[in-house]
Design a protein around this motif. Structure first.
Motif, mmCIF file in Angstrom:
data_model
loop_
_atom_site.group_PDB
_atom_site.id
_atom_site.type_symbol
_atom_site.label_atom_id
_atom_site.label_comp_id
_atom_site.label_asym_id
_atom_site.label_seq_id
_atom_site.Cartn_x
_atom_site.Cartn_y
_atom_site.Cartn_z
ATOM 1 N N THR A 75 45.252 25.401 41.968
ATOM 2 C CA THR A 75 46.557 25.129 41.368
ATOM 3 C C THR A 75 46.395 25.226 39.857
ATOM 4 N N VAL A 76 47.199 26.076 39.250
ATOM 5 C CA VAL A 76 47.163 26.222 37.796
ATOM 6 C C VAL A 76 48.153 25.216 37.227
ATOM 7 N N GLN A 77 47.597 24.262 36.487
ATOM 8 C CA GLN A 77 48.417 23.235 35.860
ATOM 9 C C GLN A 77 48.465 23.493 34.362
ATOM 10 N N ARG A 78 49.328 22.794 33.692
ATOM 11 C CA ARG A 78 49.526 23.033 32.261
ATOM 12 C C ARG A 78 48.255 22.825 31.431
ATOM 13 N N ARG A 79 47.539 21.751 31.707
ATOM 14 C CA ARG A 79 46.357 21.427 30.899
ATOM 15 C C ARG A 79 45.038 21.599 31.620
ATOM 16 N N SER A 80 45.091 22.013 32.872
ATOM 17 C CA SER A 80 43.846 22.204 33.612
ATOM 18 C C SER A 80 44.090 23.046 34.855
ATOM 19 N N LEU A 81 43.004 23.482 35.426
ATOM 20 C CA LEU A 81 43.018 24.172 36.709
ATOM 21 C C LEU A 81 42.518 23.174 37.734
ATOM 22 N N LYS A 82 43.215 23.030 38.814
ATOM 23 C CA LYS A 82 42.787 22.102 39.865
ATOM 24 C C LYS A 82 42.340 22.931 41.060
ATOM 25 N N LEU A 83 41.076 22.798 41.400
ATOM 26 C CA LEU A 83 40.511 23.499 42.548
ATOM 27 C C LEU A 83 40.111 22.464 43.592
ATOM 28 N N VAL A 84 40.654 22.616 44.786
ATOM 29 C CA VAL A 84 40.292 21.733 45.883
ATOM 30 C C VAL A 84 39.516 22.555 46.902
ATOM 31 N N ILE A 85 38.299 22.115 47.177
ATOM 32 C CA ILE A 85 37.443 22.760 48.178
ATOM 33 C C ILE A 85 37.375 21.807 49.362
ATOM 34 N N THR A 86 37.670 22.338 50.542
ATOM 35 C CA THR A 86 37.665 21.513 51.746
ATOM 36 C C THR A 86 36.688 22.090 52.751
ATOM 37 N N ALA A 87 35.868 21.214 53.295
ATOM 38 C CA ALA A 87 34.925 21.596 54.348
ATOM 39 C C ALA A 87 35.509 21.163 55.691
ATOM 40 N N PRO A 88 35.225 21.911 56.746
ATOM 41 C CA PRO A 88 35.731 21.521 58.063
ATOM 42 C C PRO A 88 34.938 20.341 58.631
ATOM 43 N N GLU A 89 35.513 19.700 59.614
ATOM 44 C CA GLU A 89 34.848 18.570 60.273
ATOM 45 C C GLU A 89 33.455 18.956 60.761
ATOM 46 N N ALA A 90 33.301 20.166 61.217
ATOM 47 C CA ALA A 90 32.004 20.622 61.735
ATOM 48 C C ALA A 90 30.914 20.621 60.661
ATOM 49 N N ALA A 91 31.308 20.577 59.381
ATOM 50 C CA ALA A 91 30.339 20.575 58.272
ATOM 51 C C ALA A 91 30.067 19.169 57.745
ATOM 52 N N ARG A 92 30.581 18.149 58.412
ATOM 53 C CA ARG A 92 30.438 16.774 57.921
ATOM 54 C C ARG A 92 28.982 16.419 57.594
ATOM 55 N N GLY A 93 28.064 16.757 58.455
ATOM 56 C CA GLY A 93 26.659 16.413 58.244
ATOM 57 C C GLY A 93 26.028 17.109 57.048
ATOM 58 N N ALA A 94 26.597 18.219 56.631
ATOM 59 C CA ALA A 94 26.050 18.988 55.512
ATOM 60 C C ALA A 94 26.932 18.924 54.272
ATOM 61 N N ALA A 95 28.000 18.141 54.313
ATOM 62 C CA ALA A 95 28.978 18.141 53.224
ATOM 63 C C ALA A 95 28.363 17.802 51.869
ATOM 64 N N GLU A 96 27.487 16.828 51.816
ATOM 65 C CA GLU A 96 26.867 16.452 50.538
ATOM 66 C C GLU A 96 26.123 17.641 49.932
ATOM 67 N N THR A 97 25.347 18.321 50.756
ATOM 68 C CA THR A 97 24.580 19.486 50.303
ATOM 69 C C THR A 97 25.506 20.641 49.935
ATOM 70 N N VAL A 98 26.551 20.836 50.708
ATOM 71 C CA VAL A 98 27.496 21.926 50.449
ATOM 72 C C VAL A 98 28.228 21.712 49.130
ATOM 73 N N PHE A 99 28.666 20.491 48.853
ATOM 74 C CA PHE A 99 29.462 20.213 47.661
ATOM 75 C C PHE A 99 28.625 20.045 46.388
ATOM 76 N N GLU A 100 27.371 19.686 46.520
ATOM 77 C CA GLU A 100 26.539 19.394 45.349
ATOM 78 C C GLU A 100 26.550 20.491 44.287
ATOM 79 N N PRO A 101 26.336 21.763 44.638
ATOM 80 C CA PRO A 101 26.300 22.799 43.593
ATOM 81 C C PRO A 101 27.612 22.948 42.825
ATOM 82 N N PHE A 102 28.729 22.628 43.447
ATOM 83 C CA PHE A 102 30.015 22.764 42.778
ATOM 84 C C PHE A 102 30.236 21.678 41.727
ATOM 85 N N GLN A 103 29.376 20.665 41.712
ATOM 86 C CA GLN A 103 29.487 19.575 40.747
ATOM 87 C C GLN A 103 28.381 19.636 39.700
#
Length: 120
Positions: A75-103
């Motif tokens: 979502t392009v907002q006036r003062r920032s870009l908002k990016l939402v990344i969603t993992a499926p339920e099947a990735a719950r066990g790996a979510a921490e590892t999956v999201f880490e590089p994006f932070q």
């Protein structure tokens, strides 16, 4: 009768060298433009400086190719870009590892030893 829908496999298709280079590239983008990161369960919300629109779009396109199981909503907002990344339920066990590089904001050396986006 129930209908079965094939889900995307929970796997990154990049090889080792390409994965390392991508992580360096994302960390470099984050060090320049990431303003805020907030994780809620299987959802990661990132806010980037508006000037990073080209790089954020490039990251989304690249990640959709190698990690098709993730969904990306920009979502392009006036003062920032908002990016939402969603993992499926099947990735719950790996979510921490999956999201880490994006932070990550500290570029790690690539195979060639640099911290830039040389692609090595």
């Amino acid at each position: 009768m129930s209908e079965t829908v094939d889900a995307e496999p929970i796997i990154c298709t990049l090889d080792g060298g390409s994965f390392k280079a991508r992580m360096v590239w994302i960390a470099d983008l984050n060090s320049r433009a990431l303003k805020k990161a907030r994780r809620q369960d299987l959802r990661l919300e990132l806010q980037y400086a508006p000037s990073a629109i080209g790089d954020v779009r490039q990251m989304i396109a690249q990640e959709q190719e190698c990690c098709a199981f993730l969904s990306f909503d920009l979502t392009v907002q006036r003062r920032s870009l908002k990016l939402v990344i969603t993992a499926p339920e099947a990735a719950r066990g790996a979510a921490e590892t999956v999201f880490e590089p994006f932070q990550e904001k500290t570029p790690q050396p690539a195979a060639c030893g640099c911290t830039g986006g040389c692609g090595a």
